[in-house]
Design a protein around this motif. Structure first.
Motif, PDB file in Angstrom:
ATOM      1  N   LEU A 101       0.834  -1.206   0.000  1.00 56.61           N
ATOM      2  CA  LEU A 101       0.000   0.000   0.000  1.00 56.61           C
ATOM      3  C   LEU A 101       0.868   1.256   0.000  1.00 56.61           C
ATOM      4  O   LEU A 101       0.585   2.219  -0.730  1.00 56.61           O
ATOM      5  CB  LEU A 101      -0.935  -0.009   1.212  1.00 56.61           C
ATOM      6  N   ILE A 102       1.927   1.244   0.799  1.00 55.71           N
ATOM      7  CA  ILE A 102       2.843   2.388   0.825  1.00 55.71           C
ATOM      8  C   ILE A 102       3.466   2.593  -0.552  1.00 55.71           C
ATOM      9  O   ILE A 102       3.551   3.729  -1.054  1.00 55.71           O
ATOM     10  CB  ILE A 102       3.939   2.171   1.894  1.00 55.71           C
ATOM     11  N   GLU A 103       3.861   1.499  -1.189  1.00 51.25           N
ATOM     12  CA  GLU A 103       4.461   1.593  -2.518  1.00 51.25           C
ATOM     13  C   GLU A 103       3.460   2.145  -3.531  1.00 51.25           C
ATOM     14  O   GLU A 103       3.815   2.965  -4.395  1.00 51.25           O
ATOM     15  CB  GLU A 103       4.944   0.210  -2.954  1.00 51.25           C
ATOM     16  N   ARG A 104       2.195   1.712  -3.402  1.00 57.45           N
ATOM     17  CA  ARG A 104       1.180   2.169  -4.361  1.00 57.45           C
ATOM     18  C   ARG A 104       0.860   3.649  -4.184  1.00 57.45           C
ATOM     19  O   ARG A 104       0.569   4.359  -5.158  1.00 57.45           O
ATOM     20  CB  ARG A 104      -0.098   1.334  -4.191  1.00 57.45           C
ATOM     21  N   LEU A 105       0.908   4.151  -2.941  1.00 59.51           N
ATOM     22  CA  LEU A 105       0.559   5.544  -2.667  1.00 59.51           C
ATOM     23  C   LEU A 105       1.748   6.498  -2.808  1.00 59.51           C
ATOM     24  O   LEU A 105       1.577   7.723  -2.798  1.00 59.51           O
ATOM     25  CB  LEU A 105      -0.022   5.668  -1.251  1.00 59.51           C
ATOM     26  N   THR A 106       2.933   5.940  -2.919  1.00 59.12           N
ATOM     27  CA  THR A 106       4.133   6.775  -3.058  1.00 59.12           C
ATOM     28  C   THR A 106       4.092   7.566  -4.373  1.00 59.12           C
ATOM     29  O   THR A 106       3.717   7.024  -5.418  1.00 59.12           O
ATOM     30  CB  THR A 106       5.400   5.901  -3.017  1.00 59.12           C
ATOM     31  N   GLN A 107       4.459   8.832  -4.295  1.00 58.20           N
ATOM     32  CA  GLN A 107       4.437   9.681  -5.485  1.00 58.20           C
ATOM     33  C   GLN A 107       5.772  10.369  -5.688  1.00 58.20           C
ATOM     34  O   GLN A 107       6.484  10.693  -4.732  1.00 58.20           O
ATOM     35  CB  GLN A 107       3.345  10.753  -5.361  1.00 58.20           C
ATOM     36  N   LYS A 108       6.085  10.567  -6.947  1.00 56.12           N
ATOM     37  CA  LYS A 108       7.287  11.299  -7.317  1.00 56.12           C
ATOM     38  C   LYS A 108       6.862  12.707  -7.738  1.00 56.12           C
ATOM     39  O   LYS A 108       6.029  12.859  -8.637  1.00 56.12           O
ATOM     40  CB  LYS A 108       8.021  10.604  -8.465  1.00 56.12           C
ATOM     41  N   VAL A 109       7.431  13.698  -7.080  1.00 56.33           N
ATOM     42  CA  VAL A 109       7.092  15.099  -7.356  1.00 56.33           C
ATOM     43  C   VAL A 109       8.271  15.774  -8.045  1.00 56.33           C
ATOM     44  O   VAL A 109       9.417  15.664  -7.594  1.00 56.33           O
ATOM     45  CB  VAL A 109       6.732  15.834  -6.046  1.00 56.33           C
ATOM     46  N   ARG A 110       7.983  16.458  -9.128  1.00 56.45           N
ATOM     47  CA  ARG A 110       9.033  17.196  -9.862  1.00 56.45           C
ATOM     48  C   ARG A 110       8.706  18.684  -9.815  1.00 56.45           C
ATOM     49  O   ARG A 110       7.617  19.093 -10.216  1.00 56.45           O
ATOM     50  CB  ARG A 110       9.128  16.716 -11.303  1.00 56.45           C
TER      51      ARG A 110
END
Length: 323
Positions: A250-259
């Motif tokens: 779940l943590i992996e699925r909700l993780t986001q990359k912000v640029r």
């Protein structure tokens, strides 16, 4: 002599009884009435009061070829005559007919399978007050074994599962362990001028033997006994291990990359940041439940989900299907 309209009514009633026991029933040529097939059992049915017809039926051997497999047929006849004896048939008289017809109606009302024990092949006399040997229904197939577990209900009958599998063979009802989980995630992270929320809510399940995840709605779980003769498989994965995996995924699925884009003079810079939800903001509730599976062993092993009717993939070494 049994009148034609009476014989037709008897044949229709016999069909209802056998279909309640999940036989595949078809009409056959005179002088017989019906054929019924279920797994490795073939049954021929005669409704008659004529002694010579019954005698010929009694001494004749019948067989059926299905998928290059020859089955010797059992013989069942219903008669209103009380003084007829046979050596090689299962005989039903008035008492047996009334009993099994009533059981069939009840099974239909309860949407259950009537279990007819046809292992006996020799009865001396029909129409008496005693119960014919080999024809007593042990009970409705959903009678419980005394084992109570939280499980999804069995909605697919054994015979329906065999039809879905497309092979003839012995069917076994198995209850496979799963960890049903409900998760909620809250919280957010702020990076520069970007606000990233981590809100999530959902259900799922993980196979407690092979670790395969599936979507599952826990609202249809029942707490009660399972059908007699069913097998309950043991879990190979601990509840804590399953919970840790669920949270990590779940943590992996909700993780986001912000640029973030920045300009300095004539230059443009991009900055990336990985933002993850905090584990302490994830709540997980889980419980062990069971999914029923029909396992049909014929020329090969095929499994069918006994709750949804879904045909499953080839069994794994541990006897569990991948959903």
């Amino acid at each position: 002599m049994m009148e034609q309209d009476m014989r037709e009514k008897a044949k229709n009633a016999m069909r209802l009884i056998l279909e309640a026991a999940r036989f595949d029933v078809d009409e056959v040529d005179e002088p017989l009435d019906l054929s019924a097939v279920r797994e490795d059992t073939c049954l021929l049915v005669l409704c008659s009061n004529e002694k010579d017809v019954i005698a010929q039926f009694d001494k004749t051997n019948y067989s059926l070829m299905v998928n290059d497999h020859e089955m010797t047929c059992k013989k069942l006849f219903f008669t209103l005559e009380k003084n007829i004896t046979t050596e090689n048939c299962i005989q039903w008289g008035v008492d047996e007919f009334v009993r099994f017809a009533g059981e069939a109606v009840l099974a239909d009302i309860l949407d259950r399978e009537l279990a007819l024990d046809l292992s006996g092949t020799k009865v001396k006399k029909a129409g008496g007050s005693g119960v014919a040997s080999g024809t007593v229904p042990s009970s409705v197939a959903q009678d419980t074994s005394g084992i109570t577990i939280p499980h999804f209900p069995v909605k697919i009958t054994e015979q329906a599962a065999i039809r879905t599998a497309g092979i003839q063979g012995a069917a076994k009802l198995r209850f496979m362990p799963y960890f049903l989980f409900h998760y909620t995630s809250t919280g957010e992270q702020v990076y520069k001028d970007r606000r990233i929320p981590f809100d999530a809510d959902g259900w799922g399940a993980i196979n407690a033997i092979n670790g395969i995840k599936i979507e599952l709605d826990g609202k249809q779980i029942v707490e009660g006994g399972i059908p007699a003769g069913a097998e309950v498989a043991d879990p190979h994965i601990a509840k804590e291990e399953a919970a840790e995996r669920i949270v990590s995924e779940l943590i992996e699925r909700l993780t986001q990359k912000v640029r973030i884009k920045q300009e300095k003079g004539d230059a443009i810079f991009y900055e990336e940041k990985i933002l993850k939800p905090d584990k302490k903001n994830i709540k997980l509730d889980s419980k062990q439940v069971y999914i029923p599976v029909w396992q049909i062993r014929g020329k090969k092993i095929i499994e069918v989900n006994a709750f949804t009717g879904e045909l499953l993939s080839e069994p794994m070494d541990e006897g569990v299907e991948v959903f």
